[in-house]
Motif scaffolding. Structure first.
Motif, PDB file in Angstrom:
ATOM      1  N   GLU A 310       0.965  -1.109  -0.330  1.00 48.16           N
ATOM      2  CA  GLU A 310       0.004  -0.058   0.017  1.00 48.16           C
ATOM      3  C   GLU A 310       0.963   1.305  -0.052  1.00 48.16           C
ATOM      4  O   GLU A 310       2.114   1.317   0.515  1.00 48.16           O
ATOM      5  CB  GLU A 310      -0.922  -0.084   1.332  1.00 48.16           C
ATOM      6  N   GLY A 311       0.436   2.388  -0.613  1.00 47.85           N
ATOM      7  CA  GLY A 311       1.279   3.340  -0.821  1.00 47.85           C
ATOM      8  C   GLY A 311       1.675   4.134  -1.893  1.00 47.85           C
ATOM      9  O   GLY A 311       2.556   5.160  -1.969  1.00 47.85           O
ATOM     10  N   GLY A 312       1.554   3.146  -2.784  1.00 47.20           N
ATOM     11  CA  GLY A 312       2.037   3.704  -4.310  1.00 47.20           C
ATOM     12  C   GLY A 312       3.448   3.726  -4.395  1.00 47.20           C
ATOM     13  O   GLY A 312       4.303   2.997  -3.965  1.00 47.20           O
ATOM     14  N   PHE A 313       4.029   4.335  -5.533  1.00 43.91           N
ATOM     15  CA  PHE A 313       5.254   4.448  -5.809  1.00 43.91           C
ATOM     16  C   PHE A 313       6.065   4.984  -4.687  1.00 43.91           C
ATOM     17  O   PHE A 313       7.379   4.725  -4.487  1.00 43.91           O
ATOM     18  CB  PHE A 313       5.533   5.000  -7.091  1.00 43.91           C
ATOM     19  N   GLU A 314       5.673   5.956  -3.877  1.00 42.76           N
ATOM     20  CA  GLU A 314       6.452   6.551  -2.698  1.00 42.76           C
ATOM     21  C   GLU A 314       6.877   5.227  -1.714  1.00 42.76           C
ATOM     22  O   GLU A 314       7.838   5.348  -1.125  1.00 42.76           O
ATOM     23  CB  GLU A 314       5.590   7.527  -2.049  1.00 42.76           C
ATOM     24  N   ARG A 315       5.739   4.550  -1.572  1.00 44.12           N
ATOM     25  CA  ARG A 315       6.011   3.377  -0.751  1.00 44.12           C
ATOM     26  C   ARG A 315       7.010   2.395  -1.141  1.00 44.12           C
ATOM     27  O   ARG A 315       7.989   1.733  -0.388  1.00 44.12           O
ATOM     28  CB  ARG A 315       4.625   2.658  -0.393  1.00 44.12           C
ATOM     29  N   VAL A 316       6.910   2.242  -2.590  1.00 45.51           N
ATOM     30  CA  VAL A 316       7.859   1.145  -3.168  1.00 45.51           C
ATOM     31  C   VAL A 316       9.369   1.715  -3.180  1.00 45.51           C
ATOM     32  O   VAL A 316      10.285   1.031  -2.697  1.00 45.51           O
ATOM     33  CB  VAL A 316       7.486   1.216  -4.780  1.00 45.51           C
ATOM     34  N   SER A 317       9.460   3.149  -3.225  1.00 39.80           N
ATOM     35  CA  SER A 317      10.808   3.944  -3.326  1.00 39.80           C
ATOM     36  C   SER A 317      11.423   3.581  -1.856  1.00 39.80           C
ATOM     37  O   SER A 317      12.617   3.481  -1.737  1.00 39.80           O
ATOM     38  CB  SER A 317      10.486   5.254  -3.618  1.00 39.80           C
ATOM     39  N   SER A 318      10.555   4.121  -0.847  1.00 41.66           N
ATOM     40  CA  SER A 318      10.890   3.727   0.527  1.00 41.66           C
ATOM     41  C   SER A 318      11.462   2.322   0.725  1.00 41.66           C
ATOM     42  O   SER A 318      12.415   1.893   1.577  1.00 41.66           O
ATOM     43  CB  SER A 318       9.861   4.317   1.528  1.00 41.66           C
ATOM     44  N   PHE A 319      10.719   1.406   0.218  1.00 42.48           N
ATOM     45  CA  PHE A 319      11.233  -0.004   0.428  1.00 42.48           C
ATOM     46  C   PHE A 319      12.283  -0.378  -0.351  1.00 42.48           C
ATOM     47  O   PHE A 319      13.267  -0.932   0.317  1.00 42.48           O
ATOM     48  CB  PHE A 319       9.935  -0.833  -0.164  1.00 42.48           C
ATOM     49  N   LYS A 355      -2.247  -2.188 -18.107  1.00 40.73           N
ATOM     50  CA  LYS A 355      -1.760  -2.311 -16.735  1.00 40.73           C
ATOM     51  C   LYS A 355      -2.692  -2.823 -15.720  1.00 40.73           C
ATOM     52  O   LYS A 355      -2.567  -3.931 -15.072  1.00 40.73           O
ATOM     53  CB  LYS A 355      -1.014  -0.977 -16.079  1.00 40.73           C
ATOM     54  N   ALA A 356      -4.015  -2.179 -15.821  1.00 44.99           N
ATOM     55  CA  ALA A 356      -5.040  -2.731 -14.866  1.00 44.99           C
ATOM     56  C   ALA A 356      -5.505  -3.868 -14.990  1.00 44.99           C
ATOM     57  O   ALA A 356      -5.671  -4.725 -14.032  1.00 44.99           O
ATOM     58  CB  ALA A 356      -5.976  -1.460 -14.763  1.00 44.99           C
ATOM     59  N   ALA A 357      -5.635  -4.359 -16.300  1.00 43.12           N
ATOM     60  CA  ALA A 357      -6.083  -5.546 -16.709  1.00 43.12           C
ATOM     61  C   ALA A 357      -5.167  -6.702 -16.298  1.00 43.12           C
ATOM     62  O   ALA A 357      -5.435  -7.905 -15.960  1.00 43.12           O
ATOM     63  CB  ALA A 357      -6.154  -5.748 -18.259  1.00 43.12           C
ATOM     64  N   LEU A 358      -3.821  -6.399 -16.269  1.00 42.44           N
ATOM     65  CA  LEU A 358      -2.884  -7.368 -15.880  1.00 42.44           C
ATOM     66  C   LEU A 358      -2.395  -7.248 -14.449  1.00 42.44           C
ATOM     67  O   LEU A 358      -1.602  -8.085 -13.877  1.00 42.44           O
ATOM     68  CB  LEU A 358      -1.598  -7.175 -16.617  1.00 42.44           C
ATOM     69  N   GLY A 359      -3.166  -6.495 -13.611  1.00 43.75           N
ATOM     70  CA  GLY A 359      -2.776  -6.299 -12.297  1.00 43.75           C
ATOM     71  C   GLY A 359      -1.591  -5.576 -11.809  1.00 43.75           C
ATOM     72  O   GLY A 359      -0.838  -5.754 -10.658  1.00 43.75           O
ATOM     73  N   ILE A 360      -0.968  -4.706 -12.874  1.00 45.42           N
ATOM     74  CA  ILE A 360       0.249  -4.176 -12.597  1.00 45.42           C
ATOM     75  C   ILE A 360      -0.127  -2.781 -11.863  1.00 45.42           C
ATOM     76  O   ILE A 360      -0.325  -1.740 -12.440  1.00 45.42           O
ATOM     77  CB  ILE A 360       1.105  -3.983 -13.872  1.00 45.42           C
ATOM     78  N   THR A 361      -0.096  -2.588 -10.643  1.00 47.54           N
ATOM     79  CA  THR A 361      -0.132  -1.276  -9.803  1.00 47.54           C
ATOM     80  C   THR A 361       1.018  -0.700  -9.604  1.00 47.54           C
ATOM     81  O   THR A 361       2.076  -1.427  -9.667  1.00 47.54           O
ATOM     82  CB  THR A 361      -1.004  -1.857  -8.568  1.00 47.54           C
ATOM     83  N   VAL A 387      10.062  -0.763   7.675  1.00 49.82           N
ATOM     84  CA  VAL A 387      10.774   0.530   7.479  1.00 49.82           C
ATOM     85  C   VAL A 387       9.860   1.390   6.526  1.00 49.82           C
ATOM     86  O   VAL A 387       9.476   2.588   6.918  1.00 49.82           O
ATOM     87  CB  VAL A 387      12.202   0.693   7.043  1.00 49.82           C
ATOM     88  N   SER A 388       9.666   0.956   5.526  1.00 52.81           N
ATOM     89  CA  SER A 388       8.831   1.727   4.411  1.00 52.81           C
ATOM     90  C   SER A 388       7.235   1.869   4.814  1.00 52.81           C
ATOM     91  O   SER A 388       6.708   2.891   4.659  1.00 52.81           O
ATOM     92  CB  SER A 388       8.711   0.687   3.101  1.00 52.81           C
ATOM     93  N   ALA A 389       6.668   1.061   5.765  1.00 48.71           N
ATOM     94  CA  ALA A 389       5.363   1.169   6.334  1.00 48.71           C
ATOM     95  C   ALA A 389       5.683   2.410   7.236  1.00 48.71           C
ATOM     96  O   ALA A 389       4.603   3.136   7.181  1.00 48.71           O
ATOM     97  CB  ALA A 389       4.918  -0.098   6.911  1.00 48.71           C
ATOM     98  N   ALA A 390       6.437   2.465   8.230  1.00 48.17           N
ATOM     99  CA  ALA A 390       6.625   3.719   9.059  1.00 48.17           C
ATOM    100  C   ALA A 390       6.698   4.875   8.435  1.00 48.17           C
ATOM    101  O   ALA A 390       6.392   5.852   8.820  1.00 48.17           O
ATOM    102  CB  ALA A 390       7.853   3.221  10.079  1.00 48.17           C
ATOM    103  N   ALA A 391       7.461   4.950   7.293  1.00 43.66           N
ATOM    104  CA  ALA A 391       8.026   6.140   6.703  1.00 43.66           C
ATOM    105  C   ALA A 391       6.746   6.686   5.990  1.00 43.66           C
ATOM    106  O   ALA A 391       6.365   7.871   5.970  1.00 43.66           O
ATOM    107  CB  ALA A 391       9.192   5.994   5.310  1.00 43.66           C
ATOM    108  N   ILE A 392       5.831   5.781   5.367  1.00 43.71           N
ATOM    109  CA  ILE A 392       4.525   6.351   4.705  1.00 43.71           C
ATOM    110  C   ILE A 392       3.565   6.713   5.891  1.00 43.71           C
ATOM    111  O   ILE A 392       2.874   7.714   5.799  1.00 43.71           O
ATOM    112  CB  ILE A 392       3.932   5.046   4.325  1.00 43.71           C
ATOM    113  N   ALA A 393       3.680   6.061   7.144  1.00 42.42           N
ATOM    114  CA  ALA A 393       2.908   6.622   8.162  1.00 42.42           C
ATOM    115  C   ALA A 393       3.202   7.906   8.754  1.00 42.42           C
ATOM    116  O   ALA A 393       2.396   8.862   8.770  1.00 42.42           O
ATOM    117  CB  ALA A 393       2.836   5.563   9.320  1.00 42.42           C
ATOM    118  N   VAL A 394       4.362   8.163   8.748  1.00 39.37           N
ATOM    119  CA  VAL A 394       4.982   9.719   9.222  1.00 39.37           C
ATOM    120  C   VAL A 394       4.593  10.515   8.035  1.00 39.37           C
ATOM    121  O   VAL A 394       4.045  11.697   8.616  1.00 39.37           O
ATOM    122  CB  VAL A 394       6.420   9.409   9.328  1.00 39.37           C
ATOM    123  N   ASP A 395       4.575  10.279   6.908  1.00 36.83           N
ATOM    124  CA  ASP A 395       4.181  11.137   5.841  1.00 36.83           C
ATOM    125  C   ASP A 395       2.922  11.543   5.847  1.00 36.83           C
ATOM    126  O   ASP A 395       2.383  12.833   5.631  1.00 36.83           O
ATOM    127  CB  ASP A 395       4.670  10.741   4.733  1.00 36.83           C
TER     128      ASP A 395
END
Length: 396
Positions: A310-319, A355-361, A387-395
């Motif tokens: 959860e959290g889109g690309f921002e979460r992916v980047s943090s992860f 992308k949506a049809a292939l489940g690429i979020t 770490v990435s979950a905590a970073a998103i929560a802080v934001d």
């Protein structure tokens, strides 16, 4: 002999030097003993090597091994995996033909079908990977010539029932073309289910160490004959050096895929329990919607795991920034674990609805699980999730 033994023992004929390791034939061309032999080789009354765009002993050794592993009679090696995919279609399809394909395809394969073949008057129909036999049957047209699919697919790990498609192709006289890159012949043998052509990006697990590019098409001789003609004239030749590396790599393919699959399953099981991971996808997890099919046609789940955060690309980047062990790369199939975000890399050129049809979020992460100690991988991924979950929560 078992395939593992053959993969080690098949090699080029020994030279007068009696070498143990197979020779590397780094030559662009080959000489004739006489003018008569040259004529015979060119009019094909004698077989032999002429020019490395056509054939080469190092390349042939690699082809012979893959044919053996895939239970196929003949094959052609190419410079890259996408050259193999393209050749397997372009050599056998003509203007007015129709191709049926699973919607879940690698981005470049999708572009070939929709942007290149379509310019030549070759039409296509996509079906979902889990489409029923009646759905596939209804999609067959009088002009349908080929069925092309990936199973498991890149990156969604969707499966297509090989037995069902084999039955469909036999009934309608269609060419059954399977990309077996993700599973490899160590885990899945499409020829057992009636596949006429099998393609690979040998760059991936066949090499297994991120060193060289390569591709291969193997299958029934009547189809490979056309592929060979196409490749000889258009020139997507595999380098003899790359073929030599790939041939040696095949000696350990079965062993590597055992470890890849074991690591991937354990990592998937661990991440599936993590409360901050939205979804985990792996063919040999009981939660996979096609788990029963995976167990039916695959001997193991392979090396690829996908997760969604959860959290889109921002979460992916943090992860990604929090990970310590994996490499960030769009490649896969290495001894080293690799992660990528298909939404912004391998499948970035697809339209939003595709992308949506292939489940690429935005939050999808493809993990090519390597051969590191699985305990280290699990620990690293779990800390990065936290770490990435905590970073998103802080934001927020």
């Amino acid at each position: 002999m078992k395939k593992q033994t053959k993969a080690i023992r098949i090699q080029s004929k020994k030279s007068q030097n009696r070498e143990h390791s197979t020779p590397l034939y780094l030559t662009s061309s080959f000489t004739f003993e006489s003018a008569e032999q040259g004529k015979a080789l060119f009019d094909e009354t004698e077989t032999g090597n002429l020019y490395s765009r056509f054939s080469n002993p190092s390349v042939q050794e690699f082809v012979d091994k893959v044919c053996m592993l895939e239970d196929c009679e003949d094959g052609v090696a190419t410079a890259t995996g996408m050259a193999a995919v393209f050749a397997s279609m372009a050599a056998l399809l003509k203007s007015g033909d129709h191709i049926l394909a699973s919607r879940a395809l690698f981005g470049s394969a999708h572009q070939i079908i929709t942007q290149i073949l379509s310019k030549w008057g070759i039409t296509y129909t996509y079906l979902d990977a889990d489409a029923s036999e009646s759905d596939w049957e209804a999609a067959v047209q009088p002009s349908t010539r080929m069925v092309y699919l990936e199973t498991p697919s890149n990156p969604g790990l969707d499966l297509v029932d090989l037995e069902m498609i084999g039955r469909l192709c036999k009934k309608h006289g269609l060419i059954f073309n399977v990309d077996n890159c993700f599973a490899t012949p160590a885990i899945q043998c499409p020829a057992e289910f009636g596949a006429d052509i099998i393609v690979h990006s040998a760059t991936k697990f066949m090499d297994g160490q991120g060193r060289v590019l390569g591709g291969i098409v193997v299958g029934k001789p009547e189809y490979i004959k056309a592929v060979r003609f196409f490749c000889r004239q258009t020139g997507p030749s595999l380098s003899p050096f790359n073929a030599w590396v790939l041939s040696k790599s095949l000696e350990t393919l079965e062993l590597r895929m055992d470890r890849h699959s074991s690591n991937a399953l354990q990592l998937a099981q661990a991440l599936e329990k993590h409360p901050d991971v939205k979804r985990v996808n792996y063919p040999f997890l009981p939660s996979h919607p096609q788990y029963d099919l995976a167990k039916k046609q695959m001997s193991a789940g392979g090396a690829i795991v996908t997760i969604e955060l959860e959290g889109g690309f921002e979460r992916v980047s943090s992860f990604f920034n929090a990970l310590q062990i994996p490499s960030l790369s769009s490649n896969l199939g290495d001894t080293r674990t690799i992660v990528t975000n298909p939404f912004t890399t391998t499948h970035s050129k697809l339209k939003a609805d595709e992308k949506a049809a292939l489940g690429i979020t935005e939050g999808l992460i493809r993990i090519s699980v390597g051969l590191e100690a699985v305990e280290d991988l699990i620990e690293d991924f779990e800390q990065a999730v936290a770490v990435s979950a905590a970073a998103i929560a802080v934001d927020k």
